[in-house]
Design an enzyme around this catalytic site. Structure first.
Site, mmCIF file in Angstrom:
data_model
loop_
_atom_site.group_PDB
_atom_site.id
_atom_site.type_symbol
_atom_site.label_atom_id
_atom_site.label_comp_id
_atom_site.label_asym_id
_atom_site.label_seq_id
_atom_site.Cartn_x
_atom_site.Cartn_y
_atom_site.Cartn_z
ATOM 1 N N ASP A 17 0.822 -1.216 0.000
ATOM 2 C CA ASP A 17 0.000 0.000 0.000
ATOM 3 C C ASP A 17 0.857 1.269 0.000
ATOM 4 O O ASP A 17 0.679 2.158 0.851
ATOM 5 C CB ASP A 17 -0.930 0.023 1.230
ATOM 6 N N GLU A 189 -11.320 0.883 -3.472
ATOM 7 C CA GLU A 189 -10.663 1.275 -2.214
ATOM 8 C C GLU A 189 -9.515 2.228 -2.516
ATOM 9 O O GLU A 189 -9.281 2.587 -3.666
ATOM 10 C CB GLU A 189 -10.093 0.020 -1.524
HETATM 11 C C1 6LW Z 1 -5.608 -2.262 2.357
HETATM 12 C C2 6LW Z 1 -6.696 -2.349 1.382
HETATM 13 C C3 6LW Z 1 -6.687 -3.741 1.018
HETATM 14 O O1 6LW Z 1 -5.906 -1.343 3.338
HETATM 15 O O2 6LW Z 1 -5.765 -4.426 1.785
HETATM 16 O O3 6LW Z 1 -7.959 -5.378 0.014
HETATM 17 C C4 6LW Z 1 -5.556 -3.648 2.897
HETATM 18 N N1 6LW Z 1 -7.491 -4.195 0.175
HETATM 19 O O4 6LW Z 1 -6.538 -1.517 0.276
HETATM 20 C C5 6LW Z 1 -4.340 -3.950 3.680
HETATM 21 O O5 6LW Z 1 -3.153 -3.888 2.947
#
Ligand code: 6LW
Length: 547
Positions: A17, A189
């Site tokens: 991330d 996201e």
């Molecule tokens: C992150 C999110 C994700 O916050 O994984 O599935 C999480 N998506 O974007 C943790 O890395």
């Protein structure tokens, strides 16, 4: 001579991330750290290719309360931004089985730290928060939520709201700026907003972070939308090839854009480097919380977690971004930015524990107080108290670990430890969390001293091999190969006696361990309640094995 290409990943190991910002000719990046402490590692570069860690934004146990964090909870996907002389990190702490999320902002004048205590944002929800400063200097907070009425299981919305510049509290309304029903995207996201030219762009992750990850982009004339999807979404992804592909890099998502001082565009994003091996399902007799096991990927594993990749970006005639390379994917070799080559200070393969402060790459599971280690009690050695908590038990065992950054590597340690009571053990650990680890330890067991190799799978410990141990200094070696770990010991530095070879490496794959982490390795010790012993480590060495 300066090469015009570089190699991905630009940061190896479980640093997912990534979020990036530029200040003049210097670039800063932050990545996730989950329940490992210190958290939110901060990196610096001048050429986008060579990075050095300069700090950890969460470095004081009092900054956050990690007590209710499971291993893949804790600190997820932060965003780093710079505005008007101050660095900002927006993030949230995820606890209690992902049911509670505390959103916060921390600030620093120097990104190496110290970072402030968190200011919690009342009423902010969702995951992967982000910040945007508009031309009037207003500060916007942006994150994603699961809507009240789900149109489909992976339905998400992105909201933005203004924050008070002094208190960082929400001012006015929360605006839903994008609803994923618009393009039926899954798990929309990690929103990042940019003002580029006369448009606002909204960059998101899509598909969920495991195998279907990608980067989508949307744009609008207004900060608060409506946002129009790019017809080529996902604009960046490697999800259409199987995990185990000949490119050597898979998945790709959760991006952040940066423009160099010379005008070029680049994206940092997470990706994985898998190896081929069918993972054993160690959870067989236990219900799994988060099930992700697409058939097409059954024979691929990754122990290095999600790593940081960099890809050049070009803007097409319609004003949408694309990977500026031949195949439109993210490759192990990409075009180098037109920036002077930057050489961060030399990172030694060996930590001799000769500095008064622990190197910032070492982590523990959650902050532990009082300190269980010392660099001063025996100068030149790391002394680890053998606490009462064992590697498979919750609550914070005595261990200092760093990320596994290569599929092929060797780690070694010189240790002085004499176990006195049954149950005392110290040595090397390679681990994901309490559920999945290998240990190579000197231990007392049934009144005798042994050198043992143990496997912890789905929380169950098994002793795989043991030989009687001798007094005095011991050298422990761990060798990682694609999909396997081998364990050796010796009483002289150059003698390697095999103890357990070619053990199943898929045990520490993110797919098998089923979470967000990559593997970590380092030093560990445990004892019994009421006994006080310690292990002294003279040095720890980690090095990649080149082909
Ligand atoms: C992150 C999110 C994700 O916050 O994984 O599935 C999480 N998506 O974007 C943790 O890395």
């Amino acid at each position: 001579m300066k090469k015009n290409t570089f190699h991905n990943p630009i940061i190896k190991g479980g640093y997912p991330d990534p979020s990036i910002c530029r200040v003049g000719d210097t670039y800063y990046m932050v990545t996730s750290s989950f329940y490992y402490f210190p958290g939110l590692p901060v990196f610096r570069s001048k050429d986008l290719v060579h990075w050095e860690q300069i700090g950890n934004a969460i470095s004081r146990p009092e900054q956050l309360d990690f007590q209710d964090c499971d291993s893949s909870e804790g600190l997820w996907a932060a965003t780093i931004r710079y505005h008007d002389g101050t660095f900002y990190i927006a993030d949230m702490l995820d606890v209690k089985g992902r049911t509670c999320r505390y959103h916060f902002i921390i600030t620093a004048k120097d990104p190496a730290g110290p970072w402030s205590d968190p200011v919690f944002i009342e009423g902010a929800g969702g995951i992967d928060p982000s910040l945007f400063f508009d031309r009037d200097g207003r500060m916007w907070y942006c994150s994603n939520l699961i809507p009240d009425k789900l149109e489909y299981p992976e339905h998400k919305v992105i909201y933005a709201c203004e924050l008070d510049r002094e208190t960082y509290q929400i001012k006015g309304e929360q605006h839903i700026i994008f609803d994923s029903v618009t393009d039926h995207s899954f798990y929309t996201e990690a929103p990042h907003i940019y003002e580029i030219g006369d448009m606002y762009y909204l960059l998101t992750a899509c598909g969920g972070t495991q195998t279907n990850h990608g980067v989508n982009i949307y744009r609008s004339n207004n900060l608060l939308g409506p946002y129009e999807p790019c017809p080529r979404n996902p604009v960046i992804t490697n999800r259409h090839v199987r995990l185990n592909n000949s490119i050597g890099a898979a998945v790709m998502g959760h991006g952040d854009l940066v423009q160099t001082q010379k005008g070029e565009w680049y994206m940092v994003l997470l990706g994985i480097r898998p190896y081929q091996r069918e993972g054993k399902d160690y959870h067989e007799d236990r219900p799994r919380k988060w099930i992700r096991k697409p058939d097409r990927n059954r024979d691929a594993q990754f122990n290095l977690g999600r790593e940081v990749f960099l890809v050049p970006i070009a803007w097409d005639y319609d004003g949408w971004p694309m990977a500026d390379n031949e195949n439109g994917m993210v490759n192990l070799t990409e075009r180098r930015p037109d920036l002077p080559v930057y050489r961060p200070p030399y990172q030694s393969r060996v930590d001799n524990f000769e500095t008064p402060q622990l190197d910032m790459a070492w982590c523990m599971r959650r902050p532990i107080l009082p300190p269980f280690y010392s660099l001063t009690k025996r100068p030149g050695y790391l002394r680890l108290e053998t606490g009462a908590i064992r590697a498979e038990e919750p609550g914070g065992a005595s261990m200092l670990v760093r990320r596994q950054q290569h599929n092929d590597f060797q780690a070694a340690v010189a240790m002085e430890f004499e176990p006195q009571k049954d149950g005392e053990e110290a040595g090397l650990i390679v681990t994901q969390n309490e559920q999945f680890s290998y240990l190579l330890v000197k231990e007392m067991w049934q009144g005798q001293v042994w050198i043992s190799c143990c496997q912890i799978a789905a929380g169950i410990r098994k002793r795989i091999a043991a030989v009687p141990g001798e007094c005095g200094r011991l050298y422990l070696y761990l060798e990682g190969g694609e999909g396997s770990y081998s364990f050796y010991y010796g009483y002289q530095e150059r003698s390697l006696l095999p103890l357990a070879l070619d053990q199943d490496g898929s045990l520490l794959s993110t797919i098998v361990a089923d979470g967000f982490l990559g593997a970590y390795l380092g030093m560990y010790g445990a004892g019994q309640i009421g006994t006080h012993n310690y292990a002294d480590f003279d040095w720890f060495r980690y090095e990649a094995i080149e082909e």
